[in-house]
Design an enzyme around this catalytic site. Structure first.
Site, PDB file in Angstrom:
ATOM      1  N   ARG A   1       0.839  -1.217   0.000  1.00 40.77           N
ATOM      2  CA  ARG A   1       0.000   0.000   0.000  1.00 40.77           C
ATOM      3  C   ARG A   1       0.862   1.250   0.000  1.00 40.77           C
ATOM      4  NH1 ARG A   1      -2.996  -0.487   5.210  1.00 40.77           N
ATOM      5  NH2 ARG A   1      -3.845   1.539   4.655  1.00 40.77           N
TER       6      ARG A   1
ATOM      7  N   LYS B   1      -3.391  -5.959  14.057  1.00 46.64           N
ATOM      8  CA  LYS B   1      -2.238  -6.034  14.963  1.00 46.64           C
ATOM      9  C   LYS B   1      -2.703  -5.947  16.407  1.00 46.64           C
ATOM     10  CE  LYS B   1      -0.668  -2.573  12.520  1.00 46.64           C
ATOM     11  NZ  LYS B   1      -0.063  -1.589  11.666  1.00 46.64           N
TER      12      LYS B   1
HETATM   13  N1  URA Z   1      -1.263   2.865  10.619  1.00 48.81           N
HETATM   14  C1  URA Z   1      -1.336   1.528  10.406  1.00 48.81           C
HETATM   15  O1  URA Z   1      -0.901   0.718  11.223  1.00 48.81           O
HETATM   16  N2  URA Z   1      -1.904   1.126   9.260  1.00 48.81           N
HETATM   17  C2  URA Z   1      -2.423   1.966   8.340  1.00 48.81           C
HETATM   18  O2  URA Z   1      -2.928   1.513   7.354  1.00 48.81           O
HETATM   19  C3  URA Z   1      -2.322   3.351   8.579  1.00 48.81           C
HETATM   20  C4  URA Z   1      -1.741   3.774   9.740  1.00 48.81           C
END
Ligand code: URA
Length: 443
Positions: A176, A195
């Site tokens: 991304r 996460k």
């Molecule tokens: N922080 C993250 O951990 N993931 C994202 O997609 C954007 C900010």
């Protein structure tokens, strides 16, 4: 009559379906994520899917499916052997955001276990791990066994995301980041929560930043992201709430790793900037509420103020630094933190009020001085950065110093000073004061 089983769609068909704005089923989303991990879905297919999601979005069911599939792509920790409530905080990223460093010991000093897993800085935003590593010797790479042992003993550990938690997010985020698909609410939701849901916490408080220095530039986008995070996280089995906070000016007076760590330590000493204290205490109060250890916000704030005033939060920080091999002397003597040798000042060009300090440009200026990184593999200079001498609303005279720049290489100061100088706007009238916290979003 026996039900006919539909043949599963191929990966290109699923991408086309999303590209046309149609919904993917939970099993299809799961299949894509697991295929991505086992190599049957290629990086270019996953990037194409991310772009389709960027333009077409995902509904709530799809976002939940994506989040849970990414969570399940790796280890899902259980911290059930630790009885006390376990609460983490996550910020969507800002400029001068050193809140985690003072927040975690304060909340731990109030009886809540804080298993904090943070990230590194990328682009204009700094990362808590880089700031902590400015403390000589400080290790953020504890094993899960060491992490658990420290939580049991001290009630707080500040570490990096281990590669075993939500590895699908790590791989997808890398795609991304280089394919223009970061700023998508369902993708950000699933990235952050995959996460956090794997961390073994009971509750999560999110700091969703809004403004020029944030991912989300408008309040309506930030609110939508916060609602999405709260809804999906709650469905993932955690108590999740979010504070919408202003990111139209840097937080506190410092940008850069050691500078920010020193400023966060000031808060633990009962000093430091008011806006940083406000943000830290508001997030801490929400964490105490989520943990169920206080019944009301005034009660939570009293407890937080006491933990700072009686030195228990500071003592907690000394214990954390020592346990993670850092120099605990830094906590009482921040002058031991590294500071880059070459300096230059920026001065006000007119008399008046500081009407604006552009956080995004200042974040990039600090990065150019060596404090940040443009690629994940770059090293950061712990002693580089910017110290502001003013905040928005302060009165200045022409020639007053508004900032000092720090760099280890003299040649970085010139371009940094030009960029940073353009971030300050002086006006004739004092701009209206703004609170950092805009709104709290709960289920
Ligand atoms: N922080 C993250 O951990 N993931 C994202 O997609 C954007 C900010």
């Amino acid at each position: 009559m026996a039900q006919k089983k539909r043949q599963p769609l191929s990966v290109p068909e699923l991408i086309v379906r999303k590209r046309e704005g149609r919904k993917l089923g939970a099993e299809e989303v799961r299949g894509l994520v697991f295929g991505f991990m086992n190599g049957s879905v290629t990086d270019y297919q996953m990037s194409a899917l991310a772009m389709a999601v960027y333009f077409r979005g995902m509904d709530f069911d799809e976002t939940v499916a994506m989040t849970l599939a990414m969570r399940d792509s790796g280890e899902v920790l259980s911290l059930d052997d630790i009885e006390a409530p376990k609460v983490d905080k996550h910020s969507t990223g800002g400029v001068g955001d050193k809140v985690s460093i003072c927040l975690a010991p304060i909340v731990a000093a109030c009886g809540v276990v804080v298993p904090m897993m943070s990230g590194r800085g990328l682009g204009h935003t700094g990362g808590t791990l880089d700031k902590l590593e400015a403390i000589p010797g400080f290790r953020v790479d504890l094993s899960i066994r060491q992490f658990r042992a420290q939580l049991r003993k001290i009630g707080c550990a500040l570490i990096g995301q281990t590669g075993d938690l939500a590895p699908a997010d790590k791989r997808l985020y890398a795609l991304r980041d280089v394919t223009g698909t970061v700023e998508s609410i369902p993708l950000i939701t699933s990235s952050i929560l995959s996460k956090k849901l794997a961390e073994g916490i009971d509750a999560l408080v999110l700091d969703v930043k809004v403004g020029r220095g944030a991912f989300m530039k408008t309040e309506s986008d930030a609110r939508e992201l916060a609602r999405s995070l709260v809804r999906v996280g709650t469905l993932g089995g955690k108590r999740v709430s979010a504070l919408l906070t202003n990111m139209d000016a840097p937080i506190g007076y410092t940008i850069g790793n050691a500078l920010e760590t020193a400023e966060a330590l000031e808060i633990l000493h009962g000093e430091g900037p008011d806006d940083l204290r406000e943000l830290t205490y508001e997030l801490a109060a929400e964490m105490l509420r989520a943990a169920g250890v206080t019944k009301s916000k005034p009660q939570a704030l009293r407890r937080i103020e006491l933990a700072v005033a009686d030195g228990t939060a500071l003592q907690k920080m000394r214990q954390i630094v020592k346990a993670q091999d850092g120099d605990p002397g830094v906590v009482d003597n921040p002058d031991r933190l590294p500071l880059a040798r070459h300096r230059s000042s920026i001065t006000a060009t007119a008399e008046g009020y500081v009407a604006d300090i552009d956080p995004l440009e200042l974040g990039y200026a600090s990065m150019g001085l060596g404090a940040g990184r443009s690629r994940a593999q770059d090293a950061v200079d712990p002693g580089a950065g910017i110290r502001l001498h003013v905040q928005v609303g302060d009165r200045v005279r022409a020639g007053d110093a508004v900032a000092t720049l720090y760099a280890s290489q003299r040649q970085l100061l010139g371009p940094g000073a030009d960029r940073a100088a353009a971030c300050f706007r002086i006006g004739k009238r004092r701009p209206p004061a703004r609170n950092r916290v805009i709104e709290t979003i709960r289920r």
